[in-house]
Scaffold this motif. Structure first.
Motif: not given
Length: 206
Positions: A117-125
């Protein structure tokens, strides 16, 4: 036999003879339920994403979308229950992005699914947001095509452009940040596509 004819007449009543809150067919119930579920799912996903957003611009956009969708949801629910115009009619969403699109591809690392989950960034979101809005636009369109209640149909139909506007705003944000790159065809290929259709000649038949 008399009772059977009376039942058939009741079953064949037009919408003008029915109470406003009952201006729905069974098919409408299923389609509207699907559209509501899609909208609620999108709103709840936004709620989950917000805590992970880093860019203040994206967070502001997300909050504006949530505020708009909250009001839209309330208006839809009100009309769904009453069959009448809601107290607050359909609003028009106005995006904050400009319409500039960056064309061309830039080298980037290959994308792989996040494993933590720490890899979820603004690009993902921003990608998640776009997916949710596209689902809402599709669900609203499909529902409006065959809705028997004219007021409910209009609310869903009028809401489609707002879903499009929010989705396009997210696309422009992604494009500006090189999350969503737009490849460009060579000039001759572009022209070949543009010239692959021609207008109808002559007078149209009556």
């Amino acid at each position: 036999m008399l009772n059977q004819n009376q039942n058939q007449q009741q079953n064949l009543q037009g919408t003008s003879q029915m109470p406003p809150g009952q201006h729905y067919g069974g098919h409408d119930m299923f389609d509207a339920h699907e559209a509501f579920s899609t909208l609620v799912g999108g709103m709840e996903h936004y709620l989950l994403y917000e805590q992970h957003v880093q860019d203040p611009e994206l967070k502001t956009m997300m909050q504006q979308h949530r505020t708009f969708c909250n009001q839209l949801y309330n208006s839809l629910v009100e009309t769904f229950k009453t069959g009448q115009d809601p107290a607050i009619p359909t609003q028009s969403y106005e995006m904050q992005q400009d319409n500039n699109v960056i064309y061309g591809m830039q080298p980037s690392a290959p994308k792989t699914p996040s494993q933590n989950v720490t890899e979820i960034n603004d690009q993902c979101i921003s990608g998640f947001m776009l997916g949710q809005l596209k689902s809402c636009a599709s669900a609203f369109t499909m529902t409006a095509l065959e809705m028997t209640n004219p007021v409910m149909r209009r609310l869903f139909a009028d809401s489609v452009p707002n879903m499009i506007e929010m989705a396009y705003e997210v696309f422009l944000y992604q494009n500006k940040n090189h999350y969503y790159q737009v490849p460009k065809l060579q000039q001759q290929d572009m022209q070949a596509f543009q010239n692959s259709y021609a207008p109808i000649q002559g007078t149209m038949p009556h």
